[in-house]
Design an enzyme around this catalytic site. Structure first.
Site, PDB file in Angstrom:
ATOM      1  N   PRO A 368      43.205  33.532  47.294  1.00 45.72           N
ATOM      2  CA  PRO A 368      43.179  33.576  48.497  1.00 45.72           C
ATOM      3  C   PRO A 368      41.920  34.609  48.950  1.00 45.72           C
ATOM      4  CG  PRO A 368      44.887  34.876  47.436  1.00 45.72           C
ATOM      5  CD  PRO A 368      44.235  34.295  46.292  1.00 45.72           C
ATOM      6  N   ASP A 542      39.707  39.257  47.306  1.00 40.98           N
ATOM      7  CA  ASP A 542      40.807  38.524  46.790  1.00 40.98           C
ATOM      8  C   ASP A 542      42.240  39.245  47.369  1.00 40.98           C
ATOM      9  OD1 ASP A 542      43.070  37.618  45.250  1.00 40.98           O
ATOM     10  OD2 ASP A 542      42.271  37.587  43.366  1.00 40.98           O
ATOM     11  N   HIS A 543      42.738  38.464  48.274  1.00 38.37           N
ATOM     12  CA  HIS A 543      43.872  39.285  49.118  1.00 38.37           C
ATOM     13  C   HIS A 543      45.286  39.451  48.097  1.00 38.37           C
ATOM     14  CE1 HIS A 543      45.448  40.625  52.532  1.00 38.37           C
ATOM     15  NE2 HIS A 543      45.178  39.904  53.547  1.00 38.37           N
ATOM     16  N   ARG A 544      45.095  38.803  46.961  1.00 45.58           N
ATOM     17  CA  ARG A 544      46.210  39.274  46.229  1.00 45.58           C
ATOM     18  C   ARG A 544      46.161  40.606  45.709  1.00 45.58           C
ATOM     19  NH1 ARG A 544      45.583  34.671  41.723  1.00 45.58           N
ATOM     20  NH2 ARG A 544      43.500  35.486  41.967  1.00 45.58           N
ATOM     21  N   ILE A 546      43.460  43.057  47.023  1.00 48.60           N
ATOM     22  CA  ILE A 546      42.807  44.014  48.244  1.00 48.60           C
ATOM     23  C   ILE A 546      43.259  43.737  49.531  1.00 48.60           C
ATOM     24  CG2 ILE A 546      40.370  44.321  49.319  1.00 48.60           C
ATOM     25  CD1 ILE A 546      39.327  43.602  46.283  1.00 48.60           C
TER      26      ILE A 546
END
Ligand code: CAO
Length: 570
Positions: A368, A542-544, A546
C-alpha cells in the site's frame, strides 16, 4: 500439585514417526486432550493429545525427533494428586491392507485372493472414529489402482489419513463422494480385476499380545474416548496382516502427488478455498505450512500465481505485460491486432525489463504505497558541490547531488529506524546497516545498484562507487550481489527533468525517495522574495510499516539536511 509424565499413547503399528510440529511450550497451561505434537508418517499425520490438564514444566521432545508409543512428551504439573499416570491412550485405529468386512478364511492361515471379478473395498478399522469426512478422492472411475494405493483421504479434527485399497484392479464404481461421512465398513469403491493384478494376502494369527492389524494408516483418538488396549489371546480371534505380496507397480496407475500437510493446515486451506495440491511446501520434506498457504493466497491476489482452475477459466493467454489479468474477476488483457490501424514492428522485451517489470508489478500491487511530496532548498549545497568539484577537478571524481542525498538518507534512516526495515510476516526486521540503492537508467532498462555501508563512506567515495556501479549497470555487467541487500533506494530524475513522481518501493525495502530536477523558485524570506534553488522530493512509503506523520517528518528532516548540510554532524 503433582508432576506427571505425559507419554505417547498407543499409535498402532507406527514406529519412529517424526515430530513435525511442537504445539506447546514450557509454561503453557493446557487442557486435557489438547494437542501437544503433530507427528507424521508417509500416509497420515496425527496430533498427539495430552492425557491431563496442567502446566508444561518440561518438553522432552523436539522438532524432528522420532517417537514411539510410550515416549515421554512433556512433564506436566497437574492439580491435586494423581494416583498414577494413565495408561497411554490406546489407539484402536489401524487401517490395514486387509479389508476387515470382507470374508476371511476361518481360523486364519494363508489366503490367496486372485482378483478377477468385482471386489468391494471397504474402510478398514479406523479405530474409535465413528464417522470421518472424506476430504479427498484420490482415484476416479476407470483408474487402475495398485494394492495399498490410497483411494480417499479422510479427516477428523485430530488426524487425516489415507484409506488404501485392499486389492489391485480397475475402479468400476466410486461409492463415496467428497464430504461424505465414512466409518469402518463403509464401501469405498468397487474394483474389477485386471489381468495379472492378483493380490496375495497372507493372513496369519497375531503374535501373542498383539491385537491389531498391520497399519498403513493410523489415527490418534482422544485418550478419554478410548478404551485401554486389550491384550488378545495368543493366536486368537483378531487377524494381523504380516505379509502382503503386491503386484508389480502398474505404470498406468495415476501418479499420486499428494499434498503433504497436517490436518489443521488442510482445514485452513479448505476454509480459504486453497487447492492444497497447488501449494508448494517449504517445511521438512516439502510439508505445507501456514505461511505457504498464506503466500499462495497473496500470490493469487497479486496476480503472481494462477490456480489451475483460473488458468482453465482464462479466456485467452494474456501477454507478459498483462499478467494483471490473473486478478480474479478482472477482464483479460485486450488482444488487439494493431496492424489493422497502421504499420507496426514487434520487439521482444529485454531480459531486464521482464525481470524488473515483474518485480515492479508485484511491489505496486502488494504494497500500500503513499507518496509525500516536499521541497528541499539546495541553494547553498549546490554552490558547495560546484566549488568542491572545481577544487578537485584533477581527482577525476565528480561529486554529484545524489551522493549528498545518500548521506542525508543515512542520517534520516538513523533518526527514523522504521524506514530502514523490512516486513517479514508479522515481524519487522530493523537493520543496523546502511546500504543504499540508486535507480540507474540503462539502455536495457531500470537497474538498482546498491552502495554498501554508506554510513562509513564519505561523499567522494560514494560518488566514485556510484559512477562505477552506474557504468557497470549501463554496460550490463552488474552482478546480482551488487543489486541486493539494499535498505532504502533513491531514484533521481534530476539530470533529466520533471517535478514530482510516485516511485515504486523496491521490496523488501519499505520506502524510496524520488527526486526531480531542481529549479530556481521565488521564496519569501519574511521581507522579500529570494531566488532559491529548490529540489522536488517524492517519498513513497509502505503504509503497513510507516505512518503519514513519520513520512512527513522524514521528508522535513531530509530537506533540512540538504538545506544546511552541517546539520548532518549534529
Ligand atoms: N536537479 C538539477 N540537476 C541535476 C539534478 C537535480 N536534481 N541531479 C543531477 N543533475 C545534473 C547534474 O548536476 C549533472 O549536470 P552537470 O553535467 O552539469 O554536472 C546532470 O544533471 C547529469 O547528472 P547525472 O545523471 O549524470 O548524475 P546523477 O548523479 O544525478 O545521476 C544516475 C546518476 C545513475 C542516478 C543517473 O544517471 C540516472 O540513471 N538517473 C535515472 C534514474 C531513473 O531512471 N529513475 C527512475 C526510476 S523509476 O522509479
Amino acid at each position: 500439585m503433582a508432576l506427571i509424565e505425559v507419554k505417547v499413547p498407543d499409535i498402532g503399528d507406527f514406529k519412529d514417526v517424526a515430530i513435525i510440529e511442537v504445539l506447546v511450550k514450557v509454561g503453557d497451561t493446557i487442557k486435557a486432550e489438547q494437542s501437544l505434537l503433530t507427528v507424521e508418517s508417509d500416509k497420515a499425520s496425527m496430533e498427539i493429545p495430552s492425557s491431563h490438564a496442567g502446566v508444561v514444566k518440561e518438553l522432552k521432545v523436539a522438532l524432528g525427533d522420532k517417537i514411539n508409543e510410550g515416549t515421554v512428551v512433556v512433564m506436566l504439573e497437574v492439580a491435586g494428586a494423581v494416583a498414577a499416570a494413565p495408561a497411554p491412550a490406546p489407539v484402536a485405529a489401524a487401517a490395514t491392507v486387509a479389508p476387515p468386512p470382507q470374508p476371511s478364511p476361518a481360523g486364519g492361515g494363508s489366503h490367496a485372493a486372485s482378483v478377477s471379478g468385482p471386489v468391494e473395498v471397504f474402510v478398514p478399522d479406523i479405530g474409535d472414529f465413528d464417522e470421518v469426512a472424506v476430504i479427498e478422492l484420490l482415484v476416479k472411475v476407470g483408474d487402475t489402482v495398485a494394492a495399498e494405493q490410497s483411494l480417499i483421504t479422510v479427516e477428523s479434527d485430530k488426524a487425516s489419513m489415507e484409506i488404501p485399497s485392499s486389492h489391485a484392479g480397475v475402479v468400476k464404481e466410486l461409492k463415496v463422494g467428497l464430504g461424505d461421512k465414512v466409518k469402518k465398513g463403509s464401501l469405498v469403491v468397487v474394483l474389477e480385476g485386471t489381468a495379472g493384478a492378483a493380490v496375495t494376502l497372507a493372513v496369519n494369527p497375531p503374535p501373542a499380545g498383539e491385537g491389531r492389524v498391520g497399519a498403513s494408516v493410523v489415527a490418534q483418538v482422544s485418550p478419554s474416548a478410548s478404551p485401554p488396549p486389550q491384550p488378545s489371546p495368543a493366536g486368537g480371534g483378531s487377524q494381523t496382516v504380516v505379509a502382503v505380496a503386491v503386484p508389480a507397480h502398474d505404470p498406468t496407475a495415476p501418479a499420486l502427488n499428494l499434498p503433504h500437510a497436517s490436518p489443521s493446515m488442510r482445514k485452513f486451506a479448505r476454509e480459504l478455498g486453497v487447492p492444497l495440491a497447488e501449494v508448494k511446501g517449504s517445511g521438512p520434506k516439502g510439508r505445507i505450512t501456514e505461511a505457504d498457504i498464506q503466500g499462495f493466497v497473496k500470490g493469487v491476489m497479486a496476480g503472481a500465481v494462477q490456480t489451475v482452475a483460473q488458468k482453465a477459466a482464462a479466456p485467452a493467454p494474456a501477454p507478459a505485460a498483462a499478467a494483471g489479468g490473473a486478478f480474479p474477476g478482472l477482464l483479460a488483457w485486450p488482444k488487439v491486432d494493431f496492424a489493422k490501424f497502421g504499420p507496426v514492428e514487434r520487439k521482444d522485451l529485454s531480459r531486464i525489463k521482464k525481470i524488473s517489470g515483474a518485480n515492479l508489478h508485484r511491489n505496486w500491487v502488494i504494497i500500500p504505497h503513499v507518496t509525500n511530496h516536499d521541497d528541499a532548498d539546495i541553494t547553498d549545497l549546490e554552490a558547495f558541490r560546484v566549488a568542491t568539484n572545481k577544487e578537485n577537478e584533477k581527482s577525476g571524481v565528480k561529486v554529484t547531488m545524489l551522493a549528498f542525498m545518500i548521506k542525508a538518507a543515512v542520517a534520516a534512516l538513523k533518526k527514523f529506524p522504521e524506514f530502514n526495515s523490512s516486513l517479514d510476516g508479522d515481524q519487522l526486521v530493523l537493520k543496523n546497516y546502511f546500504h543504499v540503492g540508486f535507480a540507474a537508467d540503462t539502455p536495457n532498462g531500470l537497474m538498482v545498484p546498491v552502495i554498501r555501508d554508506c554510513d562509513k563512506k564519505g561523499i567522494f567515495q560514494i560518488s566514485q562507487e556510484m559512477g562505477e556501479l552506474a557504468k557497470k549497470a549501463r554496460d550490463g555487467k552488474l552482478g546480482p550481489a551488487e543489486m541486493t541487500g539494499g535498505c532504502f533506494s533513491i531514484s533521481s530524475l534530476g539530470g533529466i527533468g520533471g517535478r514530482y513522481f510516485t516511485p515504486i518501493i523496491n521490496a523488501p525495502e519499505v520506502a524510496i525517495m524520488g527526486v526531480c530536477k531542481s529549479a530556481i523558485e521565488p521564496k519569501w524570506d519574511g521581507k522579500q522574495f529570494q531566488p532559491r534553488l529548490m529540489l522536488p522530493l517524492s517519498l513513497s512509503w509502505d503504509h503497513r510499516v510507516i505512518d503519514g506523520a513519520s513520512a512527513a517528518r522524514f521528508n522535513v528532516y531530509f530537506a533540512s539536511l540538504l538545506a544546511d548540510f552541517r546539520r548532518i554532524v549534529l
